[in-house]
Design a protein around this motif. Structure first.
Motif, PDB file in Angstrom:
ATOM      1  N   VAL A 104     -15.789  -6.149  10.828  1.00  0.00           N
ATOM      2  CA  VAL A 104     -15.030  -5.917   9.594  1.00  0.00           C
ATOM      3  C   VAL A 104     -15.806  -4.945   8.713  1.00  0.00           C
ATOM      4  N   VAL A 105     -15.105  -3.968   8.163  1.00  0.00           N
ATOM      5  CA  VAL A 105     -15.673  -3.062   7.171  1.00  0.00           C
ATOM      6  C   VAL A 105     -14.804  -3.151   5.923  1.00  0.00           C
ATOM      7  N   THR A 106     -15.433  -3.358   4.780  1.00  0.00           N
ATOM      8  CA  THR A 106     -14.740  -3.537   3.507  1.00  0.00           C
ATOM      9  C   THR A 106     -15.080  -2.392   2.566  1.00  0.00           C
ATOM     10  N   VAL A 107     -14.143  -2.036   1.714  1.00  0.00           N
ATOM     11  CA  VAL A 107     -14.406  -1.047   0.676  1.00  0.00           C
ATOM     12  C   VAL A 107     -13.584  -1.425  -0.553  1.00  0.00           C
ATOM     13  N   ALA A 108     -14.107  -1.116  -1.726  1.00  0.00           N
ATOM     14  CA  ALA A 108     -13.402  -1.414  -2.976  1.00  0.00           C
ATOM     15  C   ALA A 108     -13.209  -0.130  -3.771  1.00  0.00           C
ATOM     16  N   THR A 109     -12.071  -0.011  -4.417  1.00  0.00           N
ATOM     17  CA  THR A 109     -11.795   1.132  -5.270  1.00  0.00           C
ATOM     18  C   THR A 109     -10.929   0.677  -6.439  1.00  0.00           C
ATOM     19  N   GLY A 110     -10.607   1.590  -7.329  1.00  0.00           N
ATOM     20  CA  GLY A 110      -9.845   1.219  -8.513  1.00  0.00           C
ATOM     21  C   GLY A 110      -8.364   1.492  -8.371  1.00  0.00           C
ATOM     22  N   ASN A 111      -7.567   0.811  -9.173  1.00  0.00           N
ATOM     23  CA  ASN A 111      -6.108   0.983  -9.119  1.00  0.00           C
ATOM     24  C   ASN A 111      -5.696   2.402  -9.481  1.00  0.00           C
ATOM     25  N   SER A 112      -6.538   3.113 -10.235  1.00  0.00           N
ATOM     26  CA  SER A 112      -6.208   4.473 -10.652  1.00  0.00           C
ATOM     27  C   SER A 112      -6.665   5.528  -9.656  1.00  0.00           C
ATOM     28  N   SER A 113      -7.426   5.135  -8.635  1.00  0.00           N
ATOM     29  CA  SER A 113      -7.957   6.083  -7.652  1.00  0.00           C
ATOM     30  C   SER A 113      -6.919   6.309  -6.552  1.00  0.00           C
ATOM     31  N   LEU A 114      -5.882   7.032  -6.890  1.00  0.00           N
ATOM     32  CA  LEU A 114      -4.759   7.189  -5.965  1.00  0.00           C
ATOM     33  C   LEU A 114      -5.173   7.920  -4.690  1.00  0.00           C
ATOM     34  N   GLY A 115      -6.022   8.928  -4.823  1.00  0.00           N
ATOM     35  CA  GLY A 115      -6.478   9.650  -3.652  1.00  0.00           C
ATOM     36  C   GLY A 115      -7.299   8.779  -2.725  1.00  0.00           C
ATOM     37  N   TYR A 120      -8.264   5.819   2.371  1.00  0.00           N
ATOM     38  CA  TYR A 120      -8.693   4.669   3.184  1.00  0.00           C
ATOM     39  C   TYR A 120      -7.557   4.142   4.059  1.00  0.00           C
ATOM     40  N   GLN A 121      -6.353   4.117   3.511  1.00  0.00           N
ATOM     41  CA  GLN A 121      -5.241   3.609   4.317  1.00  0.00           C
ATOM     42  C   GLN A 121      -4.926   4.540   5.488  1.00  0.00           C
ATOM     43  N   LYS A 122      -5.117   5.838   5.315  1.00  0.00           N
ATOM     44  CA  LYS A 122      -4.938   6.764   6.429  1.00  0.00           C
ATOM     45  C   LYS A 122      -5.955   6.524   7.534  1.00  0.00           C
ATOM     46  N   HIS A 123      -7.078   5.911   7.163  1.00  0.00           N
ATOM     47  CA  HIS A 123      -8.126   5.625   8.149  1.00  0.00           C
ATOM     48  C   HIS A 123      -8.066   4.179   8.644  1.00  0.00           C
ATOM     49  N   GLY A 124      -6.947   3.522   8.440  1.00  0.00           N
ATOM     50  CA  GLY A 124      -6.742   2.207   9.024  1.00  0.00           C
ATOM     51  C   GLY A 124      -7.135   1.032   8.171  1.00  0.00           C
ATOM     52  N   PHE A 125      -7.560   1.278   6.927  1.00  0.00           N
ATOM     53  CA  PHE A 125      -7.882   0.166   6.031  1.00  0.00           C
ATOM     54  C   PHE A 125      -6.590  -0.420   5.463  1.00  0.00           C
ATOM     55  N   ARG A 126      -6.622  -1.728   5.175  1.00  0.00           N
ATOM     56  CA  ARG A 126      -5.460  -2.400   4.597  1.00  0.00           C
ATOM     57  C   ARG A 126      -5.874  -3.172   3.346  1.00  0.00           C
ATOM     58  N   ILE A 127      -5.033  -3.152   2.348  1.00  0.00           N
ATOM     59  CA  ILE A 127      -5.312  -3.887   1.108  1.00  0.00           C
ATOM     60  C   ILE A 127      -5.265  -5.384   1.402  1.00  0.00           C
ATOM     61  N   ILE A 128      -6.334  -6.093   1.014  1.00  0.00           N
ATOM     62  CA  ILE A 128      -6.363  -7.542   1.249  1.00  0.00           C
ATOM     63  C   ILE A 128      -6.386  -8.354  -0.040  1.00  0.00           C
ATOM     64  N   ARG A 129      -6.844  -7.751  -1.138  1.00  0.00           N
ATOM     65  CA  ARG A 129      -6.789  -8.501  -2.393  1.00  0.00           C
ATOM     66  C   ARG A 129      -6.991  -7.566  -3.579  1.00  0.00           C
ATOM     67  N   ILE A 130      -6.703  -8.111  -4.760  1.00  0.00           N
ATOM     68  CA  ILE A 130      -6.851  -7.373  -6.006  1.00  0.00           C
ATOM     69  C   ILE A 130      -7.642  -8.237  -6.982  1.00  0.00           C
ATOM     70  N   GLU A 131      -8.730  -7.692  -7.516  1.00  0.00           N
ATOM     71  CA  GLU A 131      -9.511  -8.379  -8.547  1.00  0.00           C
ATOM     72  C   GLU A 131      -9.056  -7.825  -9.893  1.00  0.00           C
ATOM     73  N   HIS A 132      -8.214  -8.588 -10.568  1.00  0.00           N
ATOM     74  CA  HIS A 132      -7.618  -8.102 -11.805  1.00  0.00           C
ATOM     75  C   HIS A 132      -8.662  -7.963 -12.914  1.00  0.00           C
ATOM     76  N   ASP A 133      -8.554  -6.868 -13.677  1.00  0.00           N
ATOM     77  CA  ASP A 133      -9.377  -6.603 -14.867  1.00  0.00           C
ATOM     78  C   ASP A 133     -10.865  -6.456 -14.544  1.00  0.00           C
ATOM     79  N   HIS A 134     -11.195  -6.130 -13.295  1.00  0.00           N
ATOM     80  CA  HIS A 134     -12.605  -5.992 -12.914  1.00  0.00           C
ATOM     81  C   HIS A 134     -13.290  -4.891 -13.720  1.00  0.00           C
TER      82      HIS A 134
END
Length: 346
Positions: A104-115, A120-134
């Protein structure tokens, strides 16, 4: 440095050489928190993208467990963006992590980081959770990208196994998408009553907690004081797992109170049985471990009943090791049960 014409094959991807410094200005393109960079950069394995001996990209990955890695920072120099360098860098990193037996490889980014989300999704990553107000909680200055205030942290994962699906990442889950709508946050004083009721319900559901039904005599005022203490403490905290406004799990991290054990944290954790086996306990631990690392705490410890195989498997997978066994320490349903002591050094 301005970009120039070059062939895709002229981009060299390599690991960081001995005594080579990773350029901080490049790292800060992806992470504006200099203090956070200083904390993790020495512990990461770094890959470098360079053209004609000029560093144009970096990627730092931290090993969390034997088979779990996290991308802490990936950045491409301004002027070289949008030319495939980041993709080539990430592809090489992922290929080498597979050789390191990563599952498993994990990465975190912000809701505003559209690019970044698209990248990451083009490279096979999938959203698994959202940490609100981080970001609004942990960053002093507001972050604005693409005209959007960065509030929430989006966590994505890529896994290798029978399938690249959420049901693989949460193998025991009957509802694999539940993990996406469960938030983990720090307990607030207003949570006192709901947290006590959740603990009391948990006492009735399972024999793996220390207290039997009816023995928990903590009142709301006392729970409120515990939360207030944790919010003010540098080495204690209480984390809550919440689904549709309901507290469904908790983890108490109780720091040592004297100089000689302030580096150490004792853990108590519980998840309601109807939400068990869905990765929620792991979410609570991962959030707590990040918090402990940020505060330079060194030791995590807990006790678990010897017959709680599910919990033992989770703790081992997170890196905890058995340090001792208290034989017949508890009597549960008229039977003696061993208590296993486990610890993890950060």
């Amino acid at each position: 440095m301005e970009s120039s014409n070059y062939g895709y094959d002229s981009v060299l991807i390599r690991t960081q050489s001995n005594h080579e410094c990773v350029p901080i200005t490049l790292l800060m393109l992806a992470d504006p928190d200099l203090e956070a960079i200083q904390r993790y950069k020495a512990y990461c394995r770094w890959w470098i993208a360079e053209i004609a001996n000029h560093v144009v990209g970096v990627c730092g990955v931290l090993q969390r467990t034997a088979q779990e890695w996290e991308i802490m920072n990936i950045a491409v120099e301004e002027g070289y963006e949008g030319q495939g360098i980041g993709s080539k860098l990430l592809d090489e990193v992922l290929e080498q992590l597979k050789q390191f037996k990563a599952n498993v490889v994990t990465v975190a980014t912000g809701n505003s980081s559209l690019g970044a989300l698209a990248f990451y999704q083009k490279h096979g990553f999938r959203i698994i959770r959202i940490e609100h107000d981080h970001f609004t909680t942990h960053y002093e200055q507001p972050i604005i990208e693409n005209g959007i205030v960065c509030r929430d942290q989006i966590i994505l994962q890529k896994s290798w196994g029978d399938s690249n699906s959420l049901s693989y990442m949460y193998p025991y889950s009957k509802e694999p998408y539940l993990a996406m709508v469960v938030s983990v946050r720090i307990a607030q004083i207003r949570d006192s009553g709901a947290l006590i009721r959740m603990k009391q319900k948990l006492d009735e559901q399972t024999t793996f907690m220390l207290l039997e039904p009816g023995e928990r005599n903590l009142n709301e005022a006392e729970q409120r004081d515990m939360i207030r203490y944790a919010l003010r403490s540098a080495n204690s905290n209480i984390f809550l797992a919440e689904h549709e406004g309901q507290i469904i799990g908790y983890l108490e991290a109780i720091g040592g109170k004297v100089a000689r054990n302030r580096h150490s944290v004792y853990i108590v954790v519980g998840v309601l049985q109807e939400y068990a086996n869905r990765g929620i306990g792991r979410r609570l631990f991962q959030t707590m471990i990040h918090w402990a690392q940020d505060r330079h705490l060194h030791r995590l410890e807990l006790n678990v009943q010897g017959n709680n195989e599910r919990a033992l498997h989770l703790y081992r997978s997170l890196g905890f090791r058995i340090e001792g066994i208290q034989k017949n320490a508890l009597v549960v349903e008229q039977r003696y049960v061993d208590l296993i002591q486990m610890g993890l050094l950060l």
